[in-house]
Design a protein around this motif. Structure first.
Motif, PDB file in Angstrom:
ATOM      1  N   LEU A   1      20.136  -2.055  -9.042  1.00 42.57           N
ATOM      2  CA  LEU A   1      20.067  -3.367  -7.811  1.00 42.57           C
ATOM      3  C   LEU A   1      18.407  -3.130  -7.133  1.00 42.57           C
ATOM      4  CD1 LEU A   1      23.341  -2.554  -6.649  1.00 42.57           C
ATOM      5  CD2 LEU A   1      22.640  -4.511  -8.112  1.00 42.57           C
ATOM      6  N   HIS A   2      17.780  -1.820  -7.472  1.00 42.91           N
ATOM      7  CA  HIS A   2      16.735  -2.290  -6.341  1.00 42.91           C
ATOM      8  C   HIS A   2      16.007  -2.949  -6.741  1.00 42.91           C
ATOM      9  CE1 HIS A   2      16.476   2.565  -7.146  1.00 42.91           C
ATOM     10  NE2 HIS A   2      17.846   2.241  -7.110  1.00 42.91           N
ATOM     11  N   ARG A   3      15.981  -4.147  -7.062  1.00 39.58           N
ATOM     12  CA  ARG A   3      14.467  -4.854  -6.649  1.00 39.58           C
ATOM     13  C   ARG A   3      15.303  -5.718  -5.829  1.00 39.58           C
ATOM     14  NH1 ARG A   3      11.978  -9.867 -11.257  1.00 39.58           N
ATOM     15  NH2 ARG A   3      12.240 -10.909 -10.103  1.00 39.58           N
ATOM     16  N   GLN A   4      16.163  -6.557  -6.161  1.00 37.12           N
ATOM     17  CA  GLN A   4      16.343  -7.636  -5.092  1.00 37.12           C
ATOM     18  C   GLN A   4      16.589  -6.443  -3.448  1.00 37.12           C
ATOM     19  OE1 GLN A   4      16.655 -11.063  -5.326  1.00 37.12           O
ATOM     20  NE2 GLN A   4      15.841 -10.959  -3.473  1.00 37.12           N
TER      21      GLN A   4
ATOM     22  N   GLY B   1      11.366  -6.404   7.157  1.00 35.25           N
ATOM     23  CA  GLY B   1      10.317  -5.752   7.832  1.00 35.25           C
ATOM     24  C   GLY B   1      10.340  -3.724   8.227  1.00 35.25           C
ATOM     25  N   LYS B   2      11.523  -3.605   7.257  1.00 34.69           N
ATOM     26  CA  LYS B   2      12.186  -2.263   6.833  1.00 34.69           C
ATOM     27  C   LYS B   2      11.215  -1.827   6.008  1.00 34.69           C
ATOM     28  CE  LYS B   2      15.744  -4.207   8.395  1.00 34.69           C
ATOM     29  NZ  LYS B   2      16.353  -4.878  10.363  1.00 34.69           N
ATOM     30  N   HIS B   3      11.091   0.087   6.688  1.00 32.41           N
ATOM     31  CA  HIS B   3      10.109   1.107   6.064  1.00 32.41           C
ATOM     32  C   HIS B   3      11.176   1.716   5.153  1.00 32.41           C
ATOM     33  CE1 HIS B   3       7.268   1.247   8.632  1.00 32.41           C
ATOM     34  NE2 HIS B   3       7.877   1.536   9.509  1.00 32.41           N
ATOM     35  N   ILE B   4      11.328   2.359   3.099  1.00 34.24           N
ATOM     36  CA  ILE B   4      11.896   2.224   1.983  1.00 34.24           C
ATOM     37  C   ILE B   4      11.762   2.983   1.986  1.00 34.24           C
ATOM     38  CG2 ILE B   4      12.844   1.476   0.426  1.00 34.24           C
ATOM     39  CD1 ILE B   4      11.897  -1.470   1.267  1.00 34.24           C
ATOM     40  N   LEU B   5      12.863   3.863   1.683  1.00 36.52           N
ATOM     41  CA  LEU B   5      12.806   4.875   0.952  1.00 36.52           C
ATOM     42  C   LEU B   5      13.500   4.867  -0.411  1.00 36.52           C
ATOM     43  CD1 LEU B   5      13.500   8.912   1.361  1.00 36.52           C
ATOM     44  CD2 LEU B   5      13.949   7.946  -0.322  1.00 36.52           C
ATOM     45  N   CYS B   6      13.087   4.209  -1.550  1.00 39.88           N
ATOM     46  CA  CYS B   6      14.301   3.776  -2.666  1.00 39.88           C
ATOM     47  C   CYS B   6      14.520   4.930  -3.824  1.00 39.88           C
ATOM     48  CB  CYS B   6      13.392   3.105  -3.224  1.00 39.88           C
ATOM     49  SG  CYS B   6      14.168   2.405  -4.864  1.00 39.88           S
ATOM     50  N   GLU B   7      15.387   5.056  -4.245  1.00 38.60           N
ATOM     51  CA  GLU B   7      15.279   6.576  -5.460  1.00 38.60           C
ATOM     52  C   GLU B   7      14.967   6.024  -6.520  1.00 38.60           C
ATOM     53  OE1 GLU B   7      16.737   8.823  -6.433  1.00 38.60           O
ATOM     54  OE2 GLU B   7      18.104  10.172  -4.643  1.00 38.60           O
ATOM     55  N   LYS B   8      14.551   7.090  -7.310  1.00 32.53           N
ATOM     56  CA  LYS B   8      14.524   7.524  -8.569  1.00 32.53           C
ATOM     57  C   LYS B   8      15.375   6.951  -9.725  1.00 32.53           C
ATOM     58  CE  LYS B   8      16.978   9.956 -10.687  1.00 32.53           C
ATOM     59  NZ  LYS B   8      17.736   9.586 -12.018  1.00 32.53           N
ATOM     60  N   PRO B   9      14.367   6.355 -10.614  1.00 29.53           N
ATOM     61  CA  PRO B   9      13.331   5.450 -10.868  1.00 29.53           C
ATOM     62  C   PRO B   9      13.245   4.076  -9.942  1.00 29.53           C
ATOM     63  CG  PRO B   9      15.196   5.025 -12.227  1.00 29.53           C
ATOM     64  CD  PRO B   9      15.302   5.850 -11.783  1.00 29.53           C
ATOM     65  N   LEU B  10      11.846   3.459  -9.842  1.00 32.30           N
ATOM     66  CA  LEU B  10      11.141   2.835  -9.011  1.00 32.30           C
ATOM     67  C   LEU B  10      12.556   1.702  -9.575  1.00 32.30           C
ATOM     68  CD1 LEU B  10      10.291   1.267  -6.424  1.00 32.30           C
ATOM     69  CD2 LEU B  10       8.465   1.223  -7.612  1.00 32.30           C
ATOM     70  N   ALA B  11      12.076   1.348 -11.084  1.00 35.73           N
ATOM     71  CA  ALA B  11      13.114  -0.085 -11.468  1.00 35.73           C
ATOM     72  C   ALA B  11      13.099   0.230 -13.066  1.00 35.73           C
ATOM     73  CB  ALA B  11      11.931  -1.112 -10.755  1.00 35.73           C
TER      74      ALA B  11
ATOM     75  N   ARG C   1       9.329  -3.635 -16.629  1.00 36.59           N
ATOM     76  CA  ARG C   1       8.315  -3.690 -15.682  1.00 36.59           C
ATOM     77  C   ARG C   1       7.966  -4.917 -15.013  1.00 36.59           C
ATOM     78  NH1 ARG C   1       3.211  -1.818 -17.093  1.00 36.59           N
ATOM     79  NH2 ARG C   1       1.358  -3.184 -16.634  1.00 36.59           N
ATOM     80  N   ASP C   2       8.558  -6.220 -15.482  1.00 40.20           N
ATOM     81  CA  ASP C   2       8.283  -7.158 -14.787  1.00 40.20           C
ATOM     82  C   ASP C   2       8.936  -7.114 -12.596  1.00 40.20           C
ATOM     83  OD1 ASP C   2       8.290  -9.278 -16.214  1.00 40.20           O
ATOM     84  OD2 ASP C   2       9.612  -9.709 -17.445  1.00 40.20           O
ATOM     85  N   ASP C   3      10.322  -6.246 -12.880  1.00 42.22           N
ATOM     86  CA  ASP C   3      11.132  -5.878 -12.098  1.00 42.22           C
ATOM     87  C   ASP C   3       9.869  -4.892 -11.052  1.00 42.22           C
ATOM     88  OD1 ASP C   3      12.646  -6.629 -12.098  1.00 42.22           O
ATOM     89  OD2 ASP C   3      14.715  -5.326 -12.239  1.00 42.22           O
ATOM     90  N   LEU C   4       8.893  -4.001 -12.206  1.00 42.53           N
ATOM     91  CA  LEU C   4       7.543  -2.659 -11.544  1.00 42.53           C
ATOM     92  C   LEU C   4       6.889  -3.634 -10.666  1.00 42.53           C
ATOM     93  CD1 LEU C   4       7.696   0.068 -14.448  1.00 42.53           C
ATOM     94  CD2 LEU C   4       8.602  -0.113 -11.468  1.00 42.53           C
ATOM     95  N   LYS C   5       6.378  -4.691 -11.542  1.00 47.58           N
ATOM     96  CA  LYS C   5       5.203  -5.786 -10.465  1.00 47.58           C
ATOM     97  C   LYS C   5       5.379  -6.652  -9.572  1.00 47.58           C
ATOM     98  CE  LYS C   5       2.668  -7.998 -13.976  1.00 47.58           C
ATOM     99  NZ  LYS C   5       2.170  -8.796 -15.576  1.00 47.58           N
TER     100      LYS C   5
ATOM    101  N   VAL D   1       5.461  -4.588  -1.940  1.00 53.09           N
ATOM    102  CA  VAL D   1       5.409  -3.588  -1.162  1.00 53.09           C
ATOM    103  C   VAL D   1       3.977  -3.678  -0.560  1.00 53.09           C
ATOM    104  CG1 VAL D   1       4.290  -1.341  -1.911  1.00 53.09           C
ATOM    105  CG2 VAL D   1       6.446  -2.418  -2.712  1.00 53.09           C
ATOM    106  N   ARG D   2       3.040  -4.858  -1.185  1.00 55.17           N
ATOM    107  CA  ARG D   2       1.073  -4.966  -0.617  1.00 55.17           C
ATOM    108  C   ARG D   2       1.051  -5.824  -0.357  1.00 55.17           C
ATOM    109  NH1 ARG D   2      -0.931  -4.891  -7.670  1.00 55.17           N
ATOM    110  NH2 ARG D   2      -1.380  -3.145  -7.590  1.00 55.17           N
ATOM    111  N   LYS D   3       2.681  -6.770  -0.018  1.00 56.02           N
ATOM    112  CA  LYS D   3       1.730  -7.911   1.038  1.00 56.02           C
ATOM    113  C   LYS D   3       2.737  -7.754   1.841  1.00 56.02           C
ATOM    114  CE  LYS D   3       4.731 -12.575   1.278  1.00 56.02           C
ATOM    115  NZ  LYS D   3       5.514 -13.778   0.922  1.00 56.02           N
ATOM    116  N   TYR D   4       3.326  -6.521   2.142  1.00 65.78           N
ATOM    117  CA  TYR D   4       4.379  -6.204   3.719  1.00 65.78           C
ATOM    118  C   TYR D   4       3.819  -4.949   4.594  1.00 65.78           C
ATOM    119  CZ  TYR D   4       7.630  -9.967   2.533  1.00 65.78           C
ATOM    120  OH  TYR D   4       7.940 -11.462   2.586  1.00 65.78           O
TER     121      TYR D   4
END
Length: 339
Positions: free
Chosen positions: A78-81, A90-100, A103-107, A113-116
């Motif tokens: 559920l992390h990606r969406q 506009g929220k700051h995020i701490l996301c539990e491991k693993p990030l995703a 590879r598609d979700d990671l990208k 993250v770069r956009k905001y």
């Protein structure tokens, strides 16, 4: 730069520890969310969270303009969406491991993250485990010289969890190397850098109903002529541990995340090894959410960078994906760090 923190916690099984850490820091609990109403209310009652701040749908937290930071502690799928929605809000995020998990979700996550312009922390908790923090200090101080071999393991028995094939951890895309093995992989990355090549074997004897191997061993080639090993077992019959060994040209560290002491072997004059290792006492805290949240919160309030960034989280998963691929094709694989 924020002048106060109002936090939403999404997913209250792991998230309960994060909620407590946020409260201890002094942040305001602006919302809690879980899809199980019984869990939601049990945690809400325990921490005196008002009924109007308890939600079954995370999108109600997305729309809450009072909340400026969220902790995502949901199943990995559920992390990606959730990340995309909270960043856009506009929220700051701490996301539990693993990030995703893919590879598609990671990208997609890295692009968002770069956009905001919001703070993002990938929750690789081992970087806050006292014994591992001490090991990193010893390495960085040069006490054991130049590293040449590092190893760690994730030895855990999931039998009581994964007996149910519907459990989210049994999902074929959540290989044990990614879901649990990301801990030792990230730890060794922290100590030795980004592996350039991995080779792995897997076996599948303990939990045949799973769609992925339940034990995997991988050899890793790091920069600076360092080699390493990661062992992952999600059905081993022993107590949980992340036993870790770090070998340098002047000494060796032996430590884990569940013991109150660690060992430091060092050399004396003329390179002779000391007769006995130094026994170093450490706090036992294998899920140091308090320190983790403090780093996250300080970065928000002081507008400073976060070492455990989304990019770092993605690199750790990239190594895990390479290990899984190698175990499947029987050949060495070079992790792809391009996101």
């Amino acid at each position: 730069m924020e002048n106060k923190l109002v936090v939403g916690v999404i997913g209250l099984k792991m998230g309960k520890n994060h909620l407590e850490a946020a409260i201890k820091y002094g942040a305001k609990a602006g919302a809690i969310c879980d899809t199980l109403e019984s869990t939601l209310n049990a945690v809400g009652d325990e921490y005196n969270i008002p009924a109007d701040k308890r939600f079954l749908d995370y999108r109600d937290v997305v729309d809450n303009k009072d909340i400026n930071a969220v902790i995502i502690a949901t199943p990995d799928q559920l992390h990606r969406q959730m990340i995309l929605d909270f960043l856009a809000a506009g929220k700051h995020i701490l996301c539990e491991k693993p990030l995703a998990l893919t590879r598609d979700d990671l990208k997609t996550i890295i692009a968002a993250v770069r956009k905001y312009d919001h703070k993002f922390m990938a929750g690789q908790i081992c970087r806050f485990t006292p014994a591992f923090v001490k090991a990193k200090e010893i390495i960085d101080a040069g006490i054991i010289g130049d590293l040449y071999y590092v190893e760690s393991e994730y030895a855990h028995d999931y039998a009581h969890i994964l007996g149910d094939p519907e459990n989210w951890r049994a999902d074929p895309i959540r290989h044990g190397v990614i879901g649990g093995g990301c801990h030792p992989v990230d730890l060794l990355r922290w100590f030795a850098g980004d592996p350039e090549e991995v080779f792995a074997y897997g076996t599948h004897k303990m939990m045949p109903h799973l769609c992925y191997d339940d034990a995997t061993i991988s050899v890793l080639k790091f920069p600076n002529n360092i080699i390493g090993k990661v062992f992952v077992s999600i059905a081993c019959k022993r107590n949980y541990t992340m036993r870790t060994l770090i070998y340098g040209t002047k000494g060796t560290i032996i430590c884990d995340n569940t013991s109150s002491t660690m060992q430091l072997f060092s050399t004396e004059d003329e390179g002779r090894m000391a007769a006995k290792p130094q026994i170093i006492e450490v706090e036992v805290n294998d899920h140091n959410a308090v320190r983790e949240f403090a780093v996250f919160a300080d970065a928000i309030l002081n507008d400073t960078s976060i070492e455990m960034s989304a990019g770092e989280g993605a690199k750790t998963v990239a190594v895990c994906l390479a290990i899984v691929e190698s175990s499947q094709i029987g050949k060495p694989v070079n992790p792809d760090y391009n996101f």
